[in-house]
Design a protein around this motif. Sequence first.
Motif, mmCIF file in Angstrom:
data_model
loop_
_atom_site.group_PDB
_atom_site.id
_atom_site.type_symbol
_atom_site.label_atom_id
_atom_site.label_comp_id
_atom_site.label_asym_id
_atom_site.label_seq_id
_atom_site.Cartn_x
_atom_site.Cartn_y
_atom_site.Cartn_z
ATOM 1 N N SER A 164 0.951 -1.128 -0.020
ATOM 2 C CA SER A 164 0.089 -0.104 -0.100
ATOM 3 C C SER A 164 0.843 1.282 -0.084
ATOM 4 O O SER A 164 0.407 2.217 -0.426
ATOM 5 C CB SER A 164 -0.986 0.021 1.423
ATOM 6 N N ASN A 216 -14.475 -7.729 0.390
ATOM 7 C CA ASN A 216 -14.540 -6.406 0.078
ATOM 8 C C ASN A 216 -14.782 -5.604 1.523
ATOM 9 O O ASN A 216 -14.488 -4.535 1.546
ATOM 10 C CB ASN A 216 -15.582 -5.879 -0.844
ATOM 11 N N VAL A 226 -11.910 3.364 -6.149
ATOM 12 C CA VAL A 226 -10.812 3.110 -5.588
ATOM 13 C C VAL A 226 -9.618 3.190 -6.361
ATOM 14 O O VAL A 226 -8.410 3.764 -6.307
ATOM 15 C CB VAL A 226 -10.546 1.596 -4.897
ATOM 16 N N ALA A 276 -7.352 -2.003 -3.137
ATOM 17 C CA ALA A 276 -8.324 -1.448 -2.382
ATOM 18 C C ALA A 276 -8.507 -1.807 -0.841
ATOM 19 O O ALA A 276 -9.249 -1.178 -0.239
ATOM 20 C CB ALA A 276 -9.494 -2.457 -2.909
ATOM 21 N N GLU A 277 -7.757 -2.649 -0.251
ATOM 22 C CA GLU A 277 -7.772 -2.988 0.898
ATOM 23 C C GLU A 277 -7.287 -1.891 1.838
ATOM 24 O O GLU A 277 -7.537 -1.486 3.154
ATOM 25 C CB GLU A 277 -7.151 -4.105 1.412
ATOM 26 N N ALA A 301 -15.562 2.745 0.176
ATOM 27 C CA ALA A 301 -15.539 3.317 -1.100
ATOM 28 C C ALA A 301 -16.849 2.843 -1.957
ATOM 29 O O ALA A 301 -17.690 1.657 -1.684
ATOM 30 C CB ALA A 301 -14.319 2.968 -2.004
ATOM 31 N N THR A 315 -15.092 -1.578 0.490
ATOM 32 C CA THR A 315 -15.539 -1.192 -0.954
ATOM 33 C C THR A 315 -16.923 -1.838 -1.240
ATOM 34 O O THR A 315 -16.905 -2.988 -1.229
ATOM 35 C CB THR A 315 -14.251 -1.707 -1.833
ATOM 36 N N TYR A 346 -14.917 -0.650 -6.800
ATOM 37 C CA TYR A 346 -13.516 -0.844 -7.135
ATOM 38 C C TYR A 346 -13.068 0.021 -8.252
ATOM 39 O O TYR A 346 -12.001 0.899 -8.111
ATOM 40 C CB TYR A 346 -13.242 -2.169 -7.713
ATOM 41 N N LEU A 348 -5.933 -5.875 -7.523
ATOM 42 C CA LEU A 348 -7.133 -4.897 -7.111
ATOM 43 C C LEU A 348 -7.451 -5.192 -5.922
ATOM 44 O O LEU A 348 -7.548 -4.212 -5.182
ATOM 45 C CB LEU A 348 -8.372 -5.190 -8.325
ATOM 46 N N ARG A 349 -7.573 -6.320 -5.534
ATOM 47 C CA ARG A 349 -7.877 -6.548 -3.935
ATOM 48 C C ARG A 349 -7.122 -5.981 -3.006
ATOM 49 O O ARG A 349 -7.309 -5.133 -1.958
ATOM 50 C CB ARG A 349 -8.024 -7.768 -3.689
ATOM 51 N N ARG A 352 -9.841 -0.137 4.309
ATOM 52 C CA ARG A 352 -10.953 0.149 3.432
ATOM 53 C C ARG A 352 -11.863 -1.131 3.020
ATOM 54 O O ARG A 352 -11.559 -2.024 2.934
ATOM 55 C CB ARG A 352 -10.464 0.875 2.232
ATOM 56 N N GLU A 355 -19.181 -7.198 -9.657
ATOM 57 C CA GLU A 355 -17.977 -7.097 -9.056
ATOM 58 C C GLU A 355 -17.670 -8.415 -7.719
ATOM 59 O O GLU A 355 -16.536 -8.800 -7.889
ATOM 60 C CB GLU A 355 -17.858 -5.726 -8.003
#
Length: 316
Positions: free
Chosen positions: A128, A262, A303, A227-228, A297, A246, A300, A223-224, A244, A252
Amino acid sequence: MPAAPRVRAADVFTPEEWAPFQTRAGWVGPLLVAHCWGVIALAVAAGVIWPILIPVCVMVIGTRQLGLAILMHEAAHGGLSPNRRVNDFLGHWLCAVPVGASLDAYRPYHLAHHKYAQQAEDPDLVLSAPFPVSRASLRRKIIRDLTGQTFFKQRVLFALKAFGTSRDADMAEGAVVTGKSAPPFLLVNAALFAVMALAGVWWAWFALWLLPLATWFPMVTRLRNIAEHACVEGSATDPFRAARTTRAGWWERAFIAPYWVNFHAEHHLFMHVPCWKLPALHRAVRATEPGRRMEVAPGYAAVMREATSHSLRKTA
């Protein structure tokens, strides 16, 4: 080493409000594993019968391969079964090994991530910390995923450099998840190939198992990961902002985020709540005053826009 800030359930809920989240049903975890393999089997069958559907089947199967990794994660928290042996068997042999992972290697690594979430000692911080990045940078990463370059790095290079000292963002989770599991991964995949060959569709292993594993699976895993935790202000100091959540529509959940992955903010708040109870936990936490601080969020795509915005400051 300072641990990440924590919150107790008693600080947020009354005993009556918290009680539903403390119970575990022993049959749900095995049912989820069976569901995941059932979806994969149906998608393989659809691709064999109607080859024109193979591109869609690749996306469905790749997402369920991520689903196996998510259920391995559930097993790392003891969530697939109250029986430790059943939990670990399901999590390792039916979830982790088929996608090139090791539950025994993943569990201590992942629990360290929870203990030090977004602190300097967090082994996942490298996933991140680089964000936000440029759109061109993210596009290059996704191209590497979809062209099999990430798969080669994880399945070949990680096997040679498992648990080395690299702090490359792509080497963090992958080295632990794939580095020590090459022999059982090859054994299980040989068995899958043999089953398909005996059924007279040997090519399906390449087109409808290996291809998703080498392309769509790495992409949705990326992507996971983004987004986290990426670009969440105050994530190192506020337990309600350690991750986070989502919102995910049906498409999705089908093609990016299966099995409630998510709902990551709730998972970091109360990591022993089973994944199938996270939607209810989300509603319960958001109804409280501190729960309004959580990063939520709308999807995705939102994000990814945030993760490629240079106007944001890196606050982790």
